[in-house]
Design an enzyme around this catalytic site. Structure first.
Site, PDB file in Angstrom:
ATOM      1  N   LYS A  36      13.121  10.507   4.549  1.00 41.29           N
ATOM      2  CA  LYS A  36      11.952   9.303   4.132  1.00 41.29           C
ATOM      3  C   LYS A  36      12.387   8.531   3.030  1.00 41.29           C
ATOM      4  O   LYS A  36      11.892   7.609   2.756  1.00 41.29           O
ATOM      5  CB  LYS A  36      10.781  10.199   3.826  1.00 41.29           C
ATOM      6  N   SER A  57       4.663  13.988   1.626  1.00 41.67           N
ATOM      7  CA  SER A  57       5.555  13.963   2.905  1.00 41.67           C
ATOM      8  C   SER A  57       5.107  13.974   4.113  1.00 41.67           C
ATOM      9  O   SER A  57       5.426  14.523   5.151  1.00 41.67           O
ATOM     10  CB  SER A  57       6.469  15.181   2.593  1.00 41.67           C
ATOM     11  N   SER A  85      13.199  16.167   5.242  1.00 42.66           N
ATOM     12  CA  SER A  85      12.330  14.919   5.018  1.00 42.66           C
ATOM     13  C   SER A  85      12.813  14.125   3.841  1.00 42.66           C
ATOM     14  O   SER A  85      12.399  13.237   3.550  1.00 42.66           O
ATOM     15  CB  SER A  85      11.092  15.551   4.397  1.00 42.66           C
TER      16      SER A  85
END
Length: 394
Positions: free
Chosen positions: A81, A134, A78
């Site tokens: 991101k 997230s 993640s």
């Protein structure tokens, strides 16, 4: 005779007993020595990094302060991101315009903002949902809002990576779920983060610890909490992002600012990710300082002017230059000014006259042009004017 034999046997026994103690002592000493050796190796491991790959950079210069396999291509989970948010904040869209989220973002695998069909959100709210809890569904919703589809948004992500000159990065999605064509390096991810931290909205979002985003009659308001534990415990921590997948394992990117220096730390595939990021960041601030080596619009040496209405011209450089250095490095930085001792008029205002350069050893750290502060006419020009005036007065 018997007594002599007994005494002899006792002596032999005592000799073997003493010898046994000596051997035992030697063996014990050897064991202790090996234990100390193992302990030394263990301590060495403790002071190195547990991450498979890591890098610590100073954000403005991009200088690598510490690294381990920093160009190795790895899954990033993640931490993807960060790029998703960077592309979104650069999109120029209205961040507060409310819209219905795309149906394709509902029920995306992995961590979630738990968006519902026809739920209405602003891009700003989705960015909070992307970076704090997230949300993979928030990532897809952002992608569809910015580019019309996830596929088109991924093209924008890869284009931004290309613009940043990244050589070990490829994006296949906006959320970070494992894919063979989805990877980065610790160094590339640090450069992405340094670019993102230049943006006011991005910094505001990733530094937020808790926030509530809106709801309505059908959907409850959502209380969001940042997963970055260092926001609560490390001095100057500004964000940025955690990540985990089965392939990437635990990943973490942090940004920390103290005084006039911003340090980006990336650890990929690292069990104690928060602890290592904190240790490495503190190490950077203990050993490095961002030294101001050249101010904006700094005056430089005067240059003599031959056959000019003035006999010299003042000079200056434009750009500011600061650089992260250890104290020992700072003491060995060399500044070289390359300017002619004399030039011939005319001189134009802002005419480039030379260079100022900073070296650390043989490495060139910075180079900037030196310019004239003003125009200086040639005396020949005025001689010609006088000749013309004299001619017309004849």
């Amino acid at each position: 005779m018997k007594m002599k034999k007994v005494k002899l046997l006792n002596c032999i026994f005592l000799v073997f007993l003493v010898f046994g103690f000596l051997i035992s002592g030697m063996f014990s000493a050897k064991i202790n020595m090996l234990s100390a050796e193992n302990l030394a190796n263990f301590n060495e491991t403790e002071t190195s990094c547990y991450a498979k790959s890591m890098v610590v950079i100073e954000a403005d210069s991009g200088r690598i302060l510490y690294q381990k396999n920093c160009n190795e291509r790895l899954a990033m989970a993640s931490t993807t991101k960060i790029m998703t948010a960077l592309v979104a904040v650069k999109s120029g869209l209205d961040f507060d315009e409310v819209f219905k989220v795309d149906p394709s973002c509902i029920g995306v695998e992995g961590t979630s903002l738990y968006l519902r069909n026809n739920e209405e959100k602003s891009l700003r709210e989705l960015l909070y949902g992307l970076m704090l809890p997230s949300g993979n569904d928030a990532a897809v919703a952002i992608a569809c809002r910015v580019a019309g589809s996830e596929e088109e948004f991924v093209k924008l992500m890869n284009k931004e990576a290309q613009n940043l000159g990244l050589e070990n990065t490829s994006f296949a999605n906006p959320h970070g779920l494992d894919d063979k064509n989805h990877y980065t390096s610790a160094y590339d991810l640090a450069i992405i983060t340094a670019e993102a931290m230049k943006n006011d909205l991005f910094r505001e979002i990733v530094s937020t610890k808790n926030i509530c985003i809106s709801g309505n009659e059908e959907v409850e308001a959502k209380q969001l909490k940042n997963k970055n534990k260092l926001l609560w415990k490390m001095e100057g921590c500004e964000g940025v992002k955690t990540g985990f997948t089965d392939n990437a394992r635990r990943c973490f990117v942090s940004s920390t600012k103290r005084d006039n220096m911003r340090v980006i730390c990336v650890v990929l595939n690292c069990g104690p990710m928060f602890e290592e990021a904190e240790r490495l960041t503190n190490l950077a601030f203990e050993n490095y300082k961002n030294y101001n080596l050249l101010g904006s619009y700094s005056p430089s040496n005067n240059v003599c002017v031959k056959k000019g209405v003035k006999d010299s011209v003042e000079t200056y450089s434009i750009r500011h230059f600061s650089y992260p250095l250890t104290l020992k490095e700072y003491e060995n930085v060399e500044c070289k000014i390359e300017l002619p001792t004399i030039i011939e008029a005319p001189v134009e205002k802002e005419q480039e006259l030379g260079k100022i350069k900073f070296y650390l050893g043989e490495k060139l750290l910075f180079e900037e042009s030196i310019y004239a502060t003003e125009e200086i006419k040639s005396t020949k020009f005025f001689e010609k004017i006088e000749q013309i005036v004299d001619y017309w007065n004849m």
